[in-house]
Design a protein around this motif. Structure first.
Motif, PDB file in Angstrom:
ATOM      1  N   VAL A   1       0.840  -1.194   0.000  1.00  0.00           N
ATOM      2  CA  VAL A   1       0.000   0.000   0.000  1.00  0.00           C
ATOM      3  C   VAL A   1       0.877   1.246   0.000  1.00  0.00           C
ATOM      4  O   VAL A   1       1.818   1.347   0.778  1.00  0.00           O
ATOM      5  N   GLN A   2       0.533   2.195  -0.845  1.00  0.00           N
ATOM      6  CA  GLN A   2       1.249   3.475  -0.882  1.00  0.00           C
ATOM      7  C   GLN A   2       0.281   4.593  -0.520  1.00  0.00           C
ATOM      8  O   GLN A   2      -0.904   4.540  -0.828  1.00  0.00           O
ATOM      9  N   LEU A   3       0.830   5.613   0.153  1.00  0.00           N
ATOM     10  CA  LEU A   3       0.038   6.782   0.546  1.00  0.00           C
ATOM     11  C   LEU A   3       0.556   7.996  -0.215  1.00  0.00           C
ATOM     12  O   LEU A   3       1.764   8.231  -0.263  1.00  0.00           O
ATOM     13  N   GLN A   4      -0.361   8.771  -0.770  1.00  0.00           N
ATOM     14  CA  GLN A   4      -0.009   9.963  -1.534  1.00  0.00           C
ATOM     15  C   GLN A   4      -0.666  11.166  -0.892  1.00  0.00           C
ATOM     16  O   GLN A   4      -1.887  11.314  -0.941  1.00  0.00           O
ATOM     17  N   ALA A   5       0.149  12.037  -0.307  1.00  0.00           N
ATOM     18  CA  ALA A   5      -0.369  13.243   0.345  1.00  0.00           C
ATOM     19  C   ALA A   5      -0.345  14.417  -0.622  1.00  0.00           C
ATOM     20  O   ALA A   5       0.553  14.524  -1.465  1.00  0.00           O
ATOM     21  N   SER A   6      -1.330  15.291  -0.472  1.00  0.00           N
ATOM     22  CA  SER A   6      -1.398  16.478  -1.319  1.00  0.00           C
ATOM     23  C   SER A   6      -2.165  17.579  -0.594  1.00  0.00           C
ATOM     24  O   SER A   6      -2.793  17.330   0.431  1.00  0.00           O
ATOM     25  N   GLY A   7      -2.095  18.792  -1.143  1.00  0.00           N
ATOM     26  CA  GLY A   7      -2.894  19.884  -0.625  1.00  0.00           C
ATOM     27  C   GLY A   7      -2.145  20.956   0.126  1.00  0.00           C
ATOM     28  O   GLY A   7      -2.731  21.958   0.534  1.00  0.00           O
ATOM     29  N   GLY A   8      -0.863  20.767   0.334  1.00  0.00           N
ATOM     30  CA  GLY A   8      -0.101  21.781   1.043  1.00  0.00           C
ATOM     31  C   GLY A   8       0.092  23.029   0.198  1.00  0.00           C
ATOM     32  O   GLY A   8      -0.273  23.069  -0.979  1.00  0.00           O
TER      33      GLY A   8
END
Length: 114
Positions: A1-8
């Motif tokens: 499983v990979q997590l992709q953060a965004s929105g900063g």
């Protein structure tokens, strides 16, 4: 499983941002999700967490301003950040399964100007 953060991003004090963390699998349906942050020269700290059952907890410094939520259909957790302060400036990381887990997003920079 990979997590992709965004929105900063860069915002002025008092404004809002929403961070997203999308998982490649249904991990958030089964384990807690959380957001951590690390400011320059400081240790990483827990900002907010949400269990698979929907219970939440927050750092005292963000209570009343930040809201963590989860969309199981999209395998995504969110962090709504309102009334941002310069001291919220940090790299924000999403996590699945707790601090000792190997499931971490890559980090997204949040910079709040005064």
């Amino acid at each position: 499983v990979q997590l992709q953060a965004s929105g900063g991003g860069l915002v002025q004090a008092g404004r809002s941002l929403r961070l997203s963390c999308a998982a490649s699998g249904r991990i958030f349906s089964f384990v807690p999700g959380a957001w951590y942050r690390q400011a320059p020269g400081k240790q990483r700290e827990l900002v907010a967490a949400i269990t698979s059952g929907g219970s939440t907890n927050y750092a005292d410094s963000v209570k009343g301003r930040f809201t963590i939520s989860r969309d199981n259909a999209k395998n995504t957790i969110y962090l709504q950040m309102n009334s941002l302060k310069p001291e919220d400036t940090a790299v924000y990381y999403c996590n699945a399964g707790g601090e000792v887990s190997r499931y971490w997003g890559q980090g997204t920079q949040v910079t709040v100007s005064s």
